[in-house]
Design an enzyme around this catalytic site. Structure first.
Site, short mmCIF file in Angstrom:
data_model
loop_
_atom_site.label_atom_id
_atom_site.label_comp_id
_atom_site.label_asym_id
_atom_site.label_seq_id
_atom_site.Cartn_x
_atom_site.Cartn_y
_atom_site.Cartn_z
N TYR A 1 0.86 -1.18 0.00
CA TYR A 1 0.00 0.00 0.00
C TYR A 1 0.89 1.23 0.00
O TYR A 1 2.06 1.17 0.40
CB TYR A 1 -1.01 0.02 1.14
CG TYR A 1 -0.51 0.04 2.58
CD1 TYR A 1 0.57 0.81 3.00
CD2 TYR A 1 -1.20 -0.68 3.56
CE1 TYR A 1 0.97 0.85 4.32
CE2 TYR A 1 -0.80 -0.64 4.89
CZ TYR A 1 0.28 0.12 5.26
OH TYR A 1 0.68 0.17 6.58
N THR A 2 0.33 2.35 -0.47
CA THR A 2 1.16 3.56 -0.60
C THR A 2 1.50 4.16 0.76
O THR A 2 2.56 4.76 0.93
CB THR A 2 0.46 4.60 -1.47
OG1 THR A 2 -0.88 4.81 -0.99
CG2 THR A 2 0.40 4.15 -2.92
N GLU B 1 1.76 -0.98 -6.24
CA GLU B 1 1.36 -0.11 -5.13
C GLU B 1 -0.14 0.12 -5.19
O GLU B 1 -0.68 0.51 -6.22
CB GLU B 1 2.09 1.24 -5.21
CG GLU B 1 3.57 1.17 -4.87
CD GLU B 1 3.84 1.23 -3.36
OE1 GLU B 1 2.88 1.34 -2.58
OE2 GLU B 1 5.04 1.17 -3.00
#
Length: 260
Positions: free
Chosen positions: A36-37, A100
């Site tokens: 995840y970002t 991402e």
């Protein structure tokens, strides 16, 4: 980098990243690492992944509305995994495709992943798996390959939904029941057996029979992916049974690679 033609037909945009290189020794990617970002907004995340000097990038970014942006061609080495290992390999960037997924992450409230976004992740990964001959058991979390540093994409990520669509390795987690468990400070042959089983699956873990901090981190990473109902780093009955079921359902060649 100049703009390029996306590898995936479902990528809606190309935003070239300045941060990439060549895959070492001509290594072809046969792994997907999901992240995840972990940033409060999508604009900041894209800037972080594409701007020269940040030293991070990914091949793809999947937005919350399901749109997919490609930033690095699959043939190139994106800088997404950092210090990481899996099944004896330590240059994870050279052997993987990095995806991402836009989500604020644990430090910013950790919202649920929208269904449209997960559908896009599934479609993207299925295409990569076909193009790159990625086996299901090599679709992994950032936390799997870097358990001491990372939590993403985290316990809210619906790995079971991906597996139902042919993406990733999964078994139904064993129910959580009361009973004895191995935890920080435990020592002996049972701990050694746990460490060897985790290493056999692919995790980078010392095998010395002592339930130390590194072992606890790997167990927590395993739970975050495969038994997300409780992530505490304690090797209870549910964790052990789920791990054994995963090992038993791995193809023989995967076990051989992981055991090297």
């Amino acid at each position: 980098m100049k703009t390029f033609t996306p590898d995936s037909s479902i990528a809606s945009d190309v935003i070239p990243s300045a941060n990439y290189g060549e895959r070492n020794k001509g290594r072809l990617p046969d792994m997907i690492v999901l992240h995840y970002t972990g940033m409060p907004d999508v604009e900041g995340a894209i800037a972080q992944l594409c701007t020269a000097g940040t030293d991070v990038s990914a091949h793809y970014i999947v937005l919350e509305d399901g749109r997919i942006v490609q930033c690095v061609p699959e043939a190139k080495r994106a800088w997404h995994a950092g210090a990481a290992s899996w099944a004896g390999e330590e240059d994870i960037n050279s052997c993987s495709i990095g995806v991402e997924i836009v989500n604020r992450g644990h430090d910013w409230g950790y919202p649920d992943f929208p269904l449209r976004q997960i559908a896009a992740v599934i479609a993207l990964c299925r295409g990569i798996m076909l193009r790159r001959k990625v086996p299901s058991h090599r679709v992994l979390a950032h936390s799997d390959v870097a358990p001491s540093r990372k939590k993403d994409p985290g316990e809210k990520f619906p790995w079971h939904s991906l597996a139902n669509s042919g993406v990733g390795h999964w078994v139904q987690p064993a129910p959580i029941v009361r009973g004895e468990a191995m935890k920080l400070g435990s020592i002996g042959d049972d701990v050694l057996g746990l460490q060897r089983a985790l290493a056999k699956y692919g995790y980078g873990i010392p095998t010395h029979g002592k339930y130390d901090g590194a072992t606890m981190e790997v167990v927590a990473a395993f739970q975050r992916h495969f038994r997300p109902a409780r992530v505490d780093g304690v090797a209870d009955h549910s964790t052990l049974v789920t791990l054994q079921a995963l090992l038993e359902s791995l193809p023989a060649e995967a076990v051989a690679v992981a055991a090297r």
